[in-house]
Design a protein around this motif. Structure first.
Motif, PDB file in Angstrom:
ATOM      1  N   SER A   1     -17.460  12.946  -0.683  1.00  0.00           N
ATOM      2  CA  SER A   1     -18.253  13.938  -1.406  1.00  0.00           C
ATOM      3  C   SER A   1     -18.743  13.343  -2.722  1.00  0.00           C
ATOM      4  O   SER A   1     -17.984  12.722  -3.455  1.00  0.00           O
TER       5      SER A   1
ATOM      6  N   ALA B   1     -26.687  23.167   1.727  1.00  0.00           N
ATOM      7  CA  ALA B   1     -26.342  21.969   0.953  1.00  0.00           C
ATOM      8  C   ALA B   1     -25.430  22.303  -0.216  1.00  0.00           C
ATOM      9  O   ALA B   1     -24.506  21.539  -0.545  1.00  0.00           O
TER      10      ALA B   1
ATOM     11  N   ARG C   1     -31.186  15.615  -6.411  1.00  0.00           N
ATOM     12  CA  ARG C   1     -31.153  14.230  -5.924  1.00  0.00           C
ATOM     13  C   ARG C   1     -31.252  14.183  -4.400  1.00  0.00           C
ATOM     14  O   ARG C   1     -31.818  13.252  -3.828  1.00  0.00           O
ATOM     15  N   GLN C   2     -30.720  15.233  -3.720  1.00  0.00           N
ATOM     16  CA  GLN C   2     -30.789  15.295  -2.269  1.00  0.00           C
ATOM     17  C   GLN C   2     -32.124  15.820  -1.765  1.00  0.00           C
ATOM     18  O   GLN C   2     -32.335  15.924  -0.556  1.00  0.00           O
TER      19      GLN C   2
ATOM     20  N   HIS D   1     -33.556  18.877  -2.897  1.00  0.00           N
ATOM     21  CA  HIS D   1     -33.645  20.333  -3.052  1.00  0.00           C
ATOM     22  C   HIS D   1     -33.827  20.634  -4.540  1.00  0.00           C
ATOM     23  O   HIS D   1     -32.848  20.720  -5.285  1.00  0.00           O
TER      24      HIS D   1
ATOM     25  N   GLU E   1     -27.198  17.252  -8.404  1.00  0.00           N
ATOM     26  CA  GLU E   1     -26.920  16.630  -7.112  1.00  0.00           C
ATOM     27  C   GLU E   1     -27.832  17.174  -6.022  1.00  0.00           C
ATOM     28  O   GLU E   1     -28.328  16.434  -5.170  1.00  0.00           O
ATOM     29  N   LEU E   2     -28.105  18.476  -6.045  1.00  0.00           N
ATOM     30  CA  LEU E   2     -29.009  19.052  -5.058  1.00  0.00           C
ATOM     31  C   LEU E   2     -30.428  18.518  -5.231  1.00  0.00           C
ATOM     32  O   LEU E   2     -31.124  18.246  -4.239  1.00  0.00           O
TER      33      LEU E   2
END
Length: 559
Positions: A109, A94, A127-128, A130, A124-125
């Motif tokens: 993106s 990711a 939020r995904q 991770h 951002e990670l």
């Protein structure tokens, strides 16, 4: 108090004083050694005295009994909390999806228009799904071979096909002038500078806590204005001259700077010189398209008696101009960290390679918007060289009157030795702006479409299909190859339609119709024709422009 209680109290006091200064493994080994020294029941005594579990004391005894060498670390390899990338292998994929160059331009993106800092990447990670911190993101990026890097200026864009050839030609001209004892100068305008107490980049040694005080805003001073430094670098003598103007950066200012250099420095260094070579950028006040630049140089040539040859660097190569590396860079380093309060700051520039710089203030006005007509350009005593006459040309002190005299760099040949104008000579690269091979390929590509277009026009005019075979009947005044050639020559703005009509033996109206037929086909094929600065008025001008090098050499020997 019994002996066991007394022993436990002594151990407790010892542990209380020592254990806080040890790491986890050192504490474990210490309490294990104490338990071993006490013998049977020592594990329980030490555990109660140190306030730890008996299993921890036993672990210390086992480590001591194993006889292992010192580990050099607190925990064994693999011990402790597992890394995020090991617990969640998908986080690495990711992360790379956010920063890999091949997806950096993806409009979908989430970080397309933001700075990819480790903090924002971690956000951002997370939020995904991770969960990760910024420091771990940095560690993963370094493991994948990433590092913080700035932009690298390496892409030069579209290059002119004759770029390298022009550099070779310029070097040949410079070598020819230097061998003959003539000056070779590199000229350009340095970026405008604010005059007064304004911040200048760079640092200088100053007393601690006492920096040079400058204005907080960079609004130009109405009285002092801006400084416009125009530089002349003498390649042979390794000297610099800077004319610091206070008005506009115009062609008249550029030529006046060269005039001042010649009158106050160049004439003394080159007392017998009759020629001068100027190398300049392709754009700006001394650009090859600037008409005022040529008219002002012609006036200077008449005043000084010098034959002035100008060779422009190809478009997009201004950073290779010698003055940028040999003069302007040293001037910038010389006044770093100090406000430009006087042009004498420039004059104080020196280097270990004996560069000497003289600066002079020029307060003369140089108005803009001066128009130069076609007639004025046509009247100039200028000779364009056979190779790229728009970039390379020579200005004479006066119009040459001796038909047998010629200068080796002028590109001019005696009238009686001019070649006869044939279709082959009119296809010369000096006229078309392309090689003969490129012209042949263009003709081969356009001829089928041109013939089909002409056949359609004739069929429309007749109102029915042709009754005779192709090729029969009246012949066209111009062949398809000639129509393509005249269109290229006219788009080059070398000659008027009247002159092209004289050269091809037709009327100007025929030339106009040919252009109307061919020009749309050129655009449809994506072929652009570059404009030349040469202006030819008569067939004799064309013949003189195409004078062969053998005629030049013979005329040079007789001069």
């Amino acid at each position: 108090m019994s002996g066991l209680d007394e022993q436990r109290a002594v151990l407790a006091a010892k542990f209380e004083a020592i254990l806080p200064h040890l790491d986890e493994r050192q504490r474990r080994l210490l309490i294990g050694a104490e338990a071993q020294s006490l013998g049977r029941g020592g594990i329980r005594v030490v555990a109660r005295a140190a306030g730890v579990r008996e299993a921890r004391v036993s672990a210390g005894i086992r480590e001591l009994a194993s006889g292992e060498a010192p580990l050099g670390r607190i925990r064994r390899p693999g011990a402790g909390r597992k890394r995020v990338a090991d617990l969640n292998p998908a986080v690495r994929t990711a992360l790379l999806a956010l920063v890999e160059p091949d997806v950096r331009g993806d409009p979908m993106s989430p970080l397309r228009w933001t700075t990819k800092s480790t903090r924002k990447l971690a956000e951002e990670l997370t939020r995904q799904g991770h969960r990760i911190c910024a420091d771990t993101v940095g560690d993963l990026l370094r493991e994948e071979g990433f590092s913080l890097q700035s932009n690298a200026k390496t892409l030069e864009g579209k290059q002119h096909p004759d770029r390298d050839a022009q550099f070779h030609y310029l070097n040949e001209q410079a070598r020819d002038h230097q061998d003959g004892g003539a000056p070779v100068i590199s000229v350009d305008t340095k970026k405008k500078e604010l005059v007064g107490p304004f911040k200048n980049n760079g640092r200088e040694w100053e007393p601690r806590g006492a920096p040079v005080r400058v204005d907080t805003h960079d609004f130009p001073d109405r009285e002092l204005g801006r400084a416009v430094p125009y530089g002349i670098y003498d390649v042979t003598a390794n000297t610099g001259w800077v004319n610091v103007g206070t008005d506009h950066d115009t062609a008249a200012f550029a030529v006046e700077s060269i005039r001042r250099w010649w009158n106050r420095a160049g004439r003394a260094v080159y007392p017998t010189a009759g020629r001068l070579l100027i190398t300049a950028d392709a754009v700006g006040s001394n650009g090859y398209r600037t008409r005022t630049w040529k008219t002002e140089l012609a006036r200077f040539a008449a005043e000084s008696g010098l034959t002035i040859t100008v060779c422009h660097l190809p478009p997009g190569t201004s950073k290779w101009n010698r003055i940028e590396h040999r003069l302007f860079s040293h001037i910038t380093m010389n006044w770093r960290g100090r406000p430009l309060t006087s042009h004498e700051v420039i004059a104080a520039t020196t280097t270990k390679t004996s560069l000497a710089v003289h600066a002079e203030l020029d307060t003369n006005p140089y108005p803009t918007g001066i128009q130069v007509s076609d007639d004025e350009i046509a009247a100039l005593p200028i000779t364009r060289h056979r190779f790229h006459g728009d970039w390379n040309y020579t200005l004479h002190p006066q119009h040459p009157t001796d038909a047998t005299a010629i200068n080796s760099t002028s590109g001019q040949a005696p009238a009686d030795e001019a070649p006869r104008l044939t279709r082959s000579s009119l296809q010369a690269p000096e006229l078309t702006g392309m090689t003969r091979q490129q012209l042949c390929e263009l003709i081969d590509a356009l001829t089928p479409a041109l013939e089909a277009q002409r056949e359609h026009v004739l069929r429309t005019r007749r109102g029915h299909e042709r009754l005779v075979a192709p090729g029969a009947g009246a012949k066209a005044k111009l062949t398809p190859a000639d129509r393509i050639l005249v269109t290229v020559l006219h788009l080059r703005k070398l000659a008027t339609m009247d002159l092209l009509g004289q050269l091809f033996g037709v009327t100007a109206m025929t030339i106009s119709r040919a252009k109307q037929e061919v020009h749309p086909l050129l655009e449809a094929h994506g072929h652009s024709v570059s404009t030349s600065t040469a202006r030819l008025r008569t067939p004799a001008d064309v013949a003189m422009f195409l004078a062969p090098d053998t005629a030049k050499t013979k005329a040079k020997k007789t001069s």
